[in-house]
Design a protein around this motif. Sequence first.
Motif, PDB file in Angstrom:
ATOM      1  N   THR A  60       0.065  66.537 -39.574  1.00 46.30           N
ATOM      2  CA  THR A  60      -0.755  66.640 -38.199  1.00 46.30           C
ATOM      3  C   THR A  60      -0.876  65.441 -37.436  1.00 46.30           C
ATOM      4  OG1 THR A  60      -3.053  66.521 -39.559  1.00 46.30           O
ATOM      5  CG2 THR A  60      -2.272  68.757 -39.163  1.00 46.30           C
ATOM      6  N   HIS A  61      -1.010  64.349 -38.269  1.00 48.81           N
ATOM      7  CA  HIS A  61      -1.386  62.855 -37.557  1.00 48.81           C
ATOM      8  C   HIS A  61      -1.309  61.984 -38.543  1.00 48.81           C
ATOM      9  CE1 HIS A  61      -5.432  63.987 -39.038  1.00 48.81           C
ATOM     10  NE2 HIS A  61      -5.773  62.667 -38.663  1.00 48.81           N
ATOM     11  N   GLU A  62      -1.314  60.637 -38.110  1.00 51.37           N
ATOM     12  CA  GLU A  62      -0.669  59.445 -39.019  1.00 51.37           C
ATOM     13  C   GLU A  62      -1.859  59.088 -39.759  1.00 51.37           C
ATOM     14  OE1 GLU A  62      -1.253  59.713 -35.859  1.00 51.37           O
ATOM     15  OE2 GLU A  62      -1.625  57.619 -35.094  1.00 51.37           O
ATOM     16  N   HIS A  63      -2.887  59.535 -39.817  1.00 47.17           N
ATOM     17  CA  HIS A  63      -4.058  58.963 -40.637  1.00 47.17           C
ATOM     18  C   HIS A  63      -3.661  59.024 -42.238  1.00 47.17           C
ATOM     19  CE1 HIS A  63      -6.974  59.031 -37.035  1.00 47.17           C
ATOM     20  NE2 HIS A  63      -6.396  57.980 -37.110  1.00 47.17           N
ATOM     21  N   SER A  64      -4.007  58.241 -42.910  1.00 52.53           N
ATOM     22  CA  SER A  64      -3.291  58.266 -44.394  1.00 52.53           C
ATOM     23  C   SER A  64      -3.720  59.424 -45.167  1.00 52.53           C
ATOM     24  CB  SER A  64      -3.780  56.946 -45.142  1.00 52.53           C
ATOM     25  OG  SER A  64      -5.212  56.997 -45.144  1.00 52.53           O
ATOM     26  N   ASP A  65      -4.957  59.865 -44.784  1.00 51.02           N
ATOM     27  CA  ASP A  65      -5.433  61.038 -45.450  1.00 51.02           C
ATOM     28  C   ASP A  65      -4.833  62.330 -45.179  1.00 51.02           C
ATOM     29  OD1 ASP A  65      -6.914  60.512 -43.051  1.00 51.02           O
ATOM     30  OD2 ASP A  65      -8.615  62.252 -43.790  1.00 51.02           O
ATOM     31  N   HIS A  66      -4.007  62.279 -44.507  1.00 55.27           N
ATOM     32  CA  HIS A  66      -2.800  63.482 -43.888  1.00 55.27           C
ATOM     33  C   HIS A  66      -1.410  63.191 -44.257  1.00 55.27           C
ATOM     34  CE1 HIS A  66      -6.580  65.568 -42.023  1.00 55.27           C
ATOM     35  NE2 HIS A  66      -6.775  64.330 -41.931  1.00 55.27           N
ATOM     36  N   ILE A  67      -1.134  62.146 -43.822  1.00 56.50           N
ATOM     37  CA  ILE A  67       0.425  61.708 -43.964  1.00 56.50           C
ATOM     38  C   ILE A  67       0.616  61.299 -45.339  1.00 56.50           C
ATOM     39  CG2 ILE A  67       0.342  59.244 -43.275  1.00 56.50           C
ATOM     40  CD1 ILE A  67       3.016  60.343 -41.425  1.00 56.50           C
ATOM     41  N   PRO A 122      -8.379  66.665 -29.554  1.00 59.77           N
ATOM     42  CA  PRO A 122      -8.890  65.201 -29.207  1.00 59.77           C
ATOM     43  C   PRO A 122      -9.205  64.360 -30.372  1.00 59.77           C
ATOM     44  CG  PRO A 122     -10.503  66.958 -28.747  1.00 59.77           C
ATOM     45  CD  PRO A 122      -9.303  67.658 -29.049  1.00 59.77           C
ATOM     46  N   HIS A 123      -8.569  63.526 -30.953  1.00 63.25           N
ATOM     47  CA  HIS A 123      -8.777  62.684 -32.148  1.00 63.25           C
ATOM     48  C   HIS A 123      -8.003  61.303 -31.829  1.00 63.25           C
ATOM     49  CE1 HIS A 123      -9.834  62.071 -36.298  1.00 63.25           C
ATOM     50  NE2 HIS A 123      -8.467  62.046 -36.736  1.00 63.25           N
ATOM     51  N   ASP A 124      -8.718  60.277 -32.710  1.00 67.68           N
ATOM     52  CA  ASP A 124      -8.331  58.941 -32.388  1.00 67.68           C
ATOM     53  C   ASP A 124      -6.940  58.783 -33.317  1.00 67.68           C
ATOM     54  OD1 ASP A 124      -9.474  59.055 -34.747  1.00 67.68           O
ATOM     55  OD2 ASP A 124     -10.987  57.466 -34.331  1.00 67.68           O
ATOM     56  N   THR A 144      -8.758  70.635 -38.334  1.00 66.94           N
ATOM     57  CA  THR A 144      -9.435  69.521 -38.818  1.00 66.94           C
ATOM     58  C   THR A 144      -9.439  68.257 -37.937  1.00 66.94           C
ATOM     59  OG1 THR A 144      -7.825  68.476 -40.308  1.00 66.94           O
ATOM     60  CG2 THR A 144      -9.261  70.248 -41.289  1.00 66.94           C
ATOM     61  N   ASP A 145     -10.109  67.251 -37.921  1.00 68.69           N
ATOM     62  CA  ASP A 145     -10.031  65.879 -37.216  1.00 68.69           C
ATOM     63  C   ASP A 145      -9.664  65.924 -35.833  1.00 68.69           C
ATOM     64  OD1 ASP A 145      -8.401  65.804 -40.099  1.00 68.69           O
ATOM     65  OD2 ASP A 145      -8.736  63.730 -39.569  1.00 68.69           O
ATOM     66  N   LEU A 146     -10.797  66.527 -35.405  1.00 71.02           N
ATOM     67  CA  LEU A 146     -11.072  66.292 -33.980  1.00 71.02           C
ATOM     68  C   LEU A 146     -12.470  66.074 -33.483  1.00 71.02           C
ATOM     69  CD1 LEU A 146     -11.123  69.880 -32.445  1.00 71.02           C
ATOM     70  CD2 LEU A 146     -11.328  69.621 -34.849  1.00 71.02           C
ATOM     71  N   GLY A 192     -13.398  61.913 -32.609  1.00 72.40           N
ATOM     72  CA  GLY A 192     -13.764  61.321 -34.025  1.00 72.40           C
ATOM     73  C   GLY A 192     -13.521  62.697 -34.944  1.00 72.40           C
ATOM     74  N   HIS A 193     -14.674  63.165 -35.378  1.00 66.53           N
ATOM     75  CA  HIS A 193     -14.639  64.202 -36.444  1.00 66.53           C
ATOM     76  C   HIS A 193     -15.865  65.039 -35.961  1.00 66.53           C
ATOM     77  CE1 HIS A 193     -11.812  62.888 -39.282  1.00 66.53           C
ATOM     78  NE2 HIS A 193     -12.238  61.571 -38.990  1.00 66.53           N
ATOM     79  N   LEU A 194     -15.796  66.671 -36.264  1.00 66.28           N
ATOM     80  CA  LEU A 194     -16.656  67.456 -35.854  1.00 66.28           C
ATOM     81  C   LEU A 194     -17.971  67.382 -36.784  1.00 66.28           C
ATOM     82  CD1 LEU A 194     -14.722  70.723 -35.441  1.00 66.28           C
ATOM     83  CD2 LEU A 194     -15.389  69.463 -33.592  1.00 66.28           C
TER      84      LEU A 194
HETATM   85 ZN   LIG Z   1      -7.698  61.746 -38.704  1.00 61.94          ZN
END
Ligand SMILES: [Zn+2]
Length: 258
Positions: A60-67, A122-124, A144-146, A192-194
């Motif tokens: 979904t995106h490059e943050h380490s908790d996802h990639i 919308p997420h950083d 997640t992550d918005l 950020g986050h919901l």
């Molecule tokens: Zn994230």
Amino acid sequence: MFRFRSLGSGSAGNATLVEVRDGTRVSRLLIDCGFGLRQLDARLARAGLAAAELDAVFVTHEHSDHIGCAHALSRRNGLAVWMSEGTWLATGAPDYEGRLHFARDGEDIAVGALSLTPFTVPHDAREPLQLRCTDGARTLGVLTDLGHASAHVMARLQRLQALLLESNHDPQLLAQSSYPPFLKRRVGGNYGHLSNQAAAEIARAVHHGGLRHVLAAHLSERNNRPETVRATLGEALGIRPEEVLTASAAEGSGWLDV
Ligand SMILES: [Zn+2]
Ligand SMILES: [Zn+2]
């Protein structure tokens, strides 16, 4: 049969398995692999699967908790990987040896009997995407992550049978936490986050008679409590708090039929 399960969810790592059986054909997608390889293998084994049985990975995106181990997993198992070009660039444009495919907002992707529709959130991160997954009859939403639910996001969440939904933090616990001010602003901000309240508003807006499961995910271990999530989401969905499903960081969830 169309089912999904979280293999673990939280700021330390996220991965979700989606499986469709269509006659003799089984299609399996891993959405995010925010763990180390060994940890991911152990979590897959708990779900009764091996990485060799996956058909593709969507990041979904490059943050380490996802990639997480996406590159190593793709290399080891020869797995196709889907992500936005922005996500790929943000991770230093590594060589996936021909197995990388770019995902774009609104462009459908076929993974066996599964069809995916990514959508922008919308997420950083550089170009984050979340997903609708369908077998043609039923649809699972993964969100997640918005920082907030834009009109675009809400349009993509209509007519779902199941939804994995971020319910990240309790604003009061976040405000009182030991996080530095910049991090509090980041987590609680528009990119950020919901919060639990924002998640409940989304749940209320997408709720309809055919929505079977809402699985709360990406709960902050420091700035949230599962019982608060269950109370807030339960009220929004018109069910008892103990009926609200939450994915944990250590165990994720069990299988849920879409
Ligand atoms: Zn994230
Ligand atoms: Zn995350």
